[in-house]
Design a protein around this motif. Structure first.
Motif, PDB file in Angstrom:
ATOM      1  N   ASP A  41       0.936  -1.183   0.091  1.00  0.00           N
ATOM      2  CA  ASP A  41      -0.003   0.087   0.076  1.00  0.00           C
ATOM      3  C   ASP A  41       1.027   1.251  -0.147  1.00  0.00           C
ATOM      4  OD1 ASP A  41      -2.230  -1.523   0.045  1.00  0.00           O
ATOM      5  OD2 ASP A  41      -2.292  -1.552   2.276  1.00  0.00           O
ATOM      6  N   ILE A  42       0.672   2.373  -1.016  1.00  0.00           N
ATOM      7  CA  ILE A  42       1.186   3.585  -0.679  1.00  0.00           C
ATOM      8  C   ILE A  42       0.565   4.274   0.314  1.00  0.00           C
ATOM      9  CG2 ILE A  42       1.728   5.451  -2.334  1.00  0.00           C
ATOM     10  CD1 ILE A  42       3.120   2.703  -3.158  1.00  0.00           C
ATOM     11  N   THR A  43       1.380   4.651   1.315  1.00  0.00           N
ATOM     12  CA  THR A  43       0.913   5.550   2.455  1.00  0.00           C
ATOM     13  C   THR A  43       1.226   6.966   2.417  1.00  0.00           C
ATOM     14  OG1 THR A  43       2.726   4.845   3.881  1.00  0.00           O
ATOM     15  CG2 THR A  43       1.000   3.422   3.908  1.00  0.00           C
ATOM     16  N   ASP A  44       0.608   7.768   3.181  1.00  0.00           N
ATOM     17  CA  ASP A  44       0.873   9.111   3.460  1.00  0.00           C
ATOM     18  C   ASP A  44       2.411   9.250   3.962  1.00  0.00           C
ATOM     19  OD1 ASP A  44       0.164  12.102   3.388  1.00  0.00           O
ATOM     20  OD2 ASP A  44       0.820  11.562   5.835  1.00  0.00           O
ATOM     21  N   ASP A  45       2.731   8.225   4.963  1.00  0.00           N
ATOM     22  CA  ASP A  45       3.980   8.239   5.464  1.00  0.00           C
ATOM     23  C   ASP A  45       5.154   8.012   4.387  1.00  0.00           C
ATOM     24  OD1 ASP A  45       5.607   8.486   7.590  1.00  0.00           O
ATOM     25  OD2 ASP A  45       6.188   6.246   7.662  1.00  0.00           O
ATOM     26  N   ASP A  46       4.720   7.139   3.478  1.00  0.00           N
ATOM     27  CA  ASP A  46       5.717   6.695   2.297  1.00  0.00           C
ATOM     28  C   ASP A  46       5.749   8.136   1.630  1.00  0.00           C
ATOM     29  OD1 ASP A  46       5.550   4.180   2.734  1.00  0.00           O
ATOM     30  OD2 ASP A  46       4.252   3.565   1.472  1.00  0.00           O
ATOM     31  N   VAL A  47       4.896   8.996   1.206  1.00  0.00           N
ATOM     32  CA  VAL A  47       4.910  10.096   0.237  1.00  0.00           C
ATOM     33  C   VAL A  47       5.751  10.946   1.063  1.00  0.00           C
ATOM     34  CG1 VAL A  47       3.826  11.841  -0.593  1.00  0.00           C
ATOM     35  CG2 VAL A  47       2.653   9.427  -0.912  1.00  0.00           C
ATOM     36  N   VAL A  48       5.478  11.247   2.379  1.00  0.00           N
ATOM     37  CA  VAL A  48       6.231  12.442   3.121  1.00  0.00           C
ATOM     38  C   VAL A  48       7.586  12.025   3.272  1.00  0.00           C
ATOM     39  CG1 VAL A  48       6.245  13.313   5.521  1.00  0.00           C
ATOM     40  CG2 VAL A  48       4.145  13.250   4.558  1.00  0.00           C
ATOM     41  N   ARG A  49       7.919  10.755   3.628  1.00  0.00           N
ATOM     42  CA  ARG A  49       9.561  10.185   3.754  1.00  0.00           C
ATOM     43  C   ARG A  49      10.112  10.425   2.613  1.00  0.00           C
ATOM     44  NH1 ARG A  49      10.049   5.537   8.102  1.00  0.00           N
ATOM     45  NH2 ARG A  49       9.261   6.507   9.725  1.00  0.00           N
ATOM     46  N   PHE A  50       9.434  10.144   1.269  1.00  0.00           N
ATOM     47  CA  PHE A  50       9.952  10.381  -0.084  1.00  0.00           C
ATOM     48  C   PHE A  50      10.273  11.747  -0.304  1.00  0.00           C
ATOM     49  CE2 PHE A  50      10.393  10.672  -4.777  1.00  0.00           C
ATOM     50  CZ  PHE A  50      11.309   9.573  -4.873  1.00  0.00           C
ATOM     51  N   ALA A  51       9.737  12.632   0.109  1.00  0.00           N
ATOM     52  CA  ALA A  51       9.836  13.838   0.006  1.00  0.00           C
ATOM     53  C   ALA A  51      10.919  14.542   0.578  1.00  0.00           C
ATOM     54  CB  ALA A  51       8.661  14.879   0.259  1.00  0.00           C
ATOM     55  N   GLU A  52      11.091  13.928   1.985  1.00  0.00           N
ATOM     56  CA  GLU A  52      12.333  14.290   2.666  1.00  0.00           C
ATOM     57  C   GLU A  52      13.539  13.706   2.183  1.00  0.00           C
ATOM     58  OE1 GLU A  52      10.777  12.666   6.582  1.00  0.00           O
ATOM     59  OE2 GLU A  52       9.725  14.427   6.956  1.00  0.00           O
ATOM     60  N   ALA A  53      13.541  12.380   1.576  1.00  0.00           N
ATOM     61  CA  ALA A  53      14.523  11.972   1.481  1.00  0.00           C
ATOM     62  C   ALA A  53      15.242  12.329  -0.051  1.00  0.00           C
ATOM     63  CB  ALA A  53      14.447  10.475   1.227  1.00  0.00           C
ATOM     64  N   SER A  54      14.184  12.570  -0.773  1.00  0.00           N
ATOM     65  CA  SER A  54      14.586  13.212  -2.430  1.00  0.00           C
ATOM     66  C   SER A  54      14.597  14.583  -2.426  1.00  0.00           C
ATOM     67  CB  SER A  54      13.331  12.617  -3.266  1.00  0.00           C
ATOM     68  OG  SER A  54      12.337  13.328  -2.963  1.00  0.00           O
ATOM     69  N   GLY A  55      14.048  15.343  -1.454  1.00  0.00           N
ATOM     70  CA  GLY A  55      13.814  16.652  -1.538  1.00  0.00           C
ATOM     71  C   GLY A  55      12.622  17.368  -2.665  1.00  0.00           C
ATOM     72  N   ASP A  56      12.281  16.358  -3.342  1.00  0.00           N
ATOM     73  CA  ASP A  56      10.869  16.576  -4.071  1.00  0.00           C
ATOM     74  C   ASP A  56       9.781  16.938  -3.292  1.00  0.00           C
ATOM     75  OD1 ASP A  56       8.805  16.650  -5.758  1.00  0.00           O
ATOM     76  OD2 ASP A  56       9.308  14.951  -6.754  1.00  0.00           O
TER      77      ASP A  56
END
Length: 157
Positions: A41-56
């Motif tokens: 499942d793609i979670t809100d936490d996944d999206v937030v952590r990806f933004a933090e890790a990638s800078g996107d």
């Protein structure tokens, strides 16, 4: 879910909700038609952590009010986050897998809460332990990413 030995994350096991399967158990026996799938499942936490890790930090991914006014009518996951599920599937091939190239086309959005499944299939055997792969990510049987990859597969140390 597979009964195969599983690659692990910190804590010693797959995370809850991860499912995967593969059709080959030996890195020296990989052949055309062999496949691996990985779902989560793609979670809100996944999206937030990806933004933090990638800078996107595109507000399309992070801000409800902003995203509601876009063509998508709400927040969607980063395409590269969803594409990363292909890498997760590759990690479940036997042996040591090294990504050499990946081409993909985004076909549709993935929303927070969607269950996405990466499907990887060996399309051709190349020289030097390399393989051409067909790669897709699906949500509800709809292809959201379509592409191909080249990988190198060595025996595990």
């Amino acid at each position: 879910m597979s009964d195969n030995p599983k690659p692990t994350v910190e804590g010693g096991s797959d995370l809850p909700g991860w499912e995967w399967d593969r059709t080959v158990e030996d890195s020296e026996a990989v052949a055309v038609g062999d496949s691996v799938t990985f779902s989560k499942d793609i979670t809100d936490d996944d999206v937030v952590r990806f933004a933090e890790a990638s800078g996107d930090t595109n507000p399309l991914h992070l801000e409800d009010d902003y995203a509601a006014e876009t063509r998508f009518g709400g927040r969607i996951a980063h395409g590269m986050l969803v594409g990363g599920l292909i890498s997760a599937a590759l990690a479940r091939f036997p042996g040591t897998v090294v990504y050499l190239s990946q081409d993909f086309e985004f076909k549709g959005p993935v929303r927070i809460g969607d269950r996405a499944t990466a499907e990887v299939e060996v399309a051709d055997t190349l020289d030097g332990g390399r393989y051409q792969l067909s790669t897709q990510v699906l949500v509800d049987d709809e292809v959201v990413i379509d592409g191909e990859a080249i990988v190198l597969i060595d025996e595990a140390p």
